[in-house]
Design an enzyme around this catalytic site. Structure first.
Site, PDB file in Angstrom:
ATOM      1  N   ASP A   1     -24.088 -29.667  24.220  1.00 39.06           N
ATOM      2  CA  ASP A   1     -23.708 -30.514  23.077  1.00 39.06           C
ATOM      3  C   ASP A   1     -23.426 -31.949  23.517  1.00 39.06           C
ATOM      4  O   ASP A   1     -22.466 -32.566  23.059  1.00 39.06           O
ATOM      5  CB  ASP A   1     -22.501 -29.913  22.339  1.00 39.06           C
ATOM      6  CG  ASP A   1     -22.404 -30.433  20.897  1.00 39.06           C
ATOM      7  OD1 ASP A   1     -23.386 -31.020  20.390  1.00 39.06           O
ATOM      8  OD2 ASP A   1     -21.337 -30.256  20.275  1.00 39.06           O
TER       9      ASP A   1
HETATM   10 MG   LIG Z   1     -17.058 -32.702  19.626  1.00 39.50          MG
END
Ligand SMILES: [Mg+2]
Ligand SMILES: Nc1ncnc2c1ncn2[C@@H]1O[C@H](COP(=O)(O)OP(=O)(O)O)[C@@H](O)[C@H]1O
Length: 316
Positions: free
Chosen positions: A149
């Site tokens: 991410d």
């Molecule tokens: Mg975050």
């Protein structure tokens, strides 16, 4: 419900919430006072969003928080140079809670303000930050995880040193996990294998999926805009959810190009040919065509950095 003034008691001490700093559907982060007169960041589960999810999916919130705590507590103190430091952990109202070192801003909001004031990070700065994130990713991979991410909102700036640290490990997955049906990460920054499921709707992100996101971040830092590829994935995901990947494939007659010729040209003009070669390899559509190892990336960055005039700014 937490609010300003709420006391939080964790394993090593007590904290008092002062100001909400940020968060997402999964977490909420507060600036808080500790008992020694200092400040920390307290990360809690976003129980409001969790309550809106079907009961069968609520464990995702707790799993993400526990995975983050497990990863951060497995690090040795010297690993924390470019990874946010975990200071304390425990639970609040039955949910996992963590105290983290307090940093100054995430890179998304910092650069939004800088760009709003007409300032763009200089090339040496962009190269130093990319090198720091590469070091952080090397730690994550060496610890047996894929990060999955990487994006400006998950990078925290330390204004004292000018350095950045990687945060938010709720999406990280073990390196050896089998492909899964669950989609993870943020559409605008992720590699094709993370956004487009394989046959039977399975996702199989690779450790080198993190290198693709590093390339997307490199482009964003140097050119001041997101890749068209990432913008198209984000748009498809926000309009159609997971179905967006198949719709985008149909519209483009295959995988959309990850780096268009005009993007490659404007990056090369700003950062030079060697940097553009590194960018192209980070953004290769197939993981096998990306750099093999963090060392390969750091060697390329050092060679590029050595040709750029400004003295290297050392982050503590
Ligand atoms: Mg975050
Ligand atoms: N240690 C910290 N110091 C300062 N701000 C932080 C810290 N951790 C998180 N934040 C702020 O909170 C936001 C959300 O934190 P993050 O860990 O990414 O949680 P989430 O899982 O909700 O995305 C970050 O983008 C940043 O603005």
């Amino acid at each position: 419900m937490v609010q300003q003034g709420t006391p939080i008691t964790l394993a090593r001490g007590q904290y008092r919430l002062r100001e909400a700093l940020g968060g997402s559907a999964y977490g909420v982060v507060w600036r808080a006072d500790d008992m020694a007169g200092g400040s920390v960041a307290i990360k809690l589960v976003n129980t409001g969003q969790m309550a809106l999810a079907p009961a069968s999916l609520r464990h995702h919130w707790i799993d993400a928080a526990r995975a983050e705590e497990r990863f951060l507590s497995s690090l040795a103190p010297w690993d924390a140079r470019h990874i946010v430091r975990l200071l304390d952990s425990g639970s609040h109202e039955g949910m996992p809670a963590m105290a983290l070192e307090l940093l100054d801003a995430d890179l998304a909001s910092h650069l939004k303000a800088e760009r709003g004031a007409g300032r763009q990070p200089k090339l040496p700065q962009a190269l130093d930050w990319i090198a720091q994130v590469n070091q952080a990713l090397a730690k994550v991979h060496a610890a047996g995880f894929r990060y999955l991410d990487l994006k400006p909102g998950n990078l925290l700036l330390d204004r004292r040193t000018g350095g950045i640290k990687l945060a938010d490990f709720g999406t990280s997955r073990p390196l050896l996990d089998a492909p899964t049906h669950s989609y993870a990460g943020t559409a605008s920054w992720q590699a094709p294998e993370q956004f487009f499921p394989r046959a039977r709707g399975l996702y199989a992100p690779h450790p080198r999926s993190d290198y693709f996101a590093l390339g997307a971040l490199f482009f964003w830092l140097v050119c001041g805009r997101m890749l068209k590829y990432g913008a198209a994935c984000a748009q498809a995901y926000s309009a159609h959810g997971r179905e967006g990947a198949a719709i985008l494939r149909r519209e483009h007659g295959g995988l959309p190009s990850t780096l268009s010729p005009d993007e490659a040209a404007s990056f090369a003009q700003a950062a030079g040919k060697e940097a553009a070669d590194l960018l192209r390899s980070l953004l290769a559509p197939e993981p096998a065509d990306r750099p093999n190892h963090a060392l390969e990336i750091s060697r390329a960055l050092c060679a590029i950095r050595a040709r750029v005039a400004e003295p290297l700014r050392r982050a503590a």
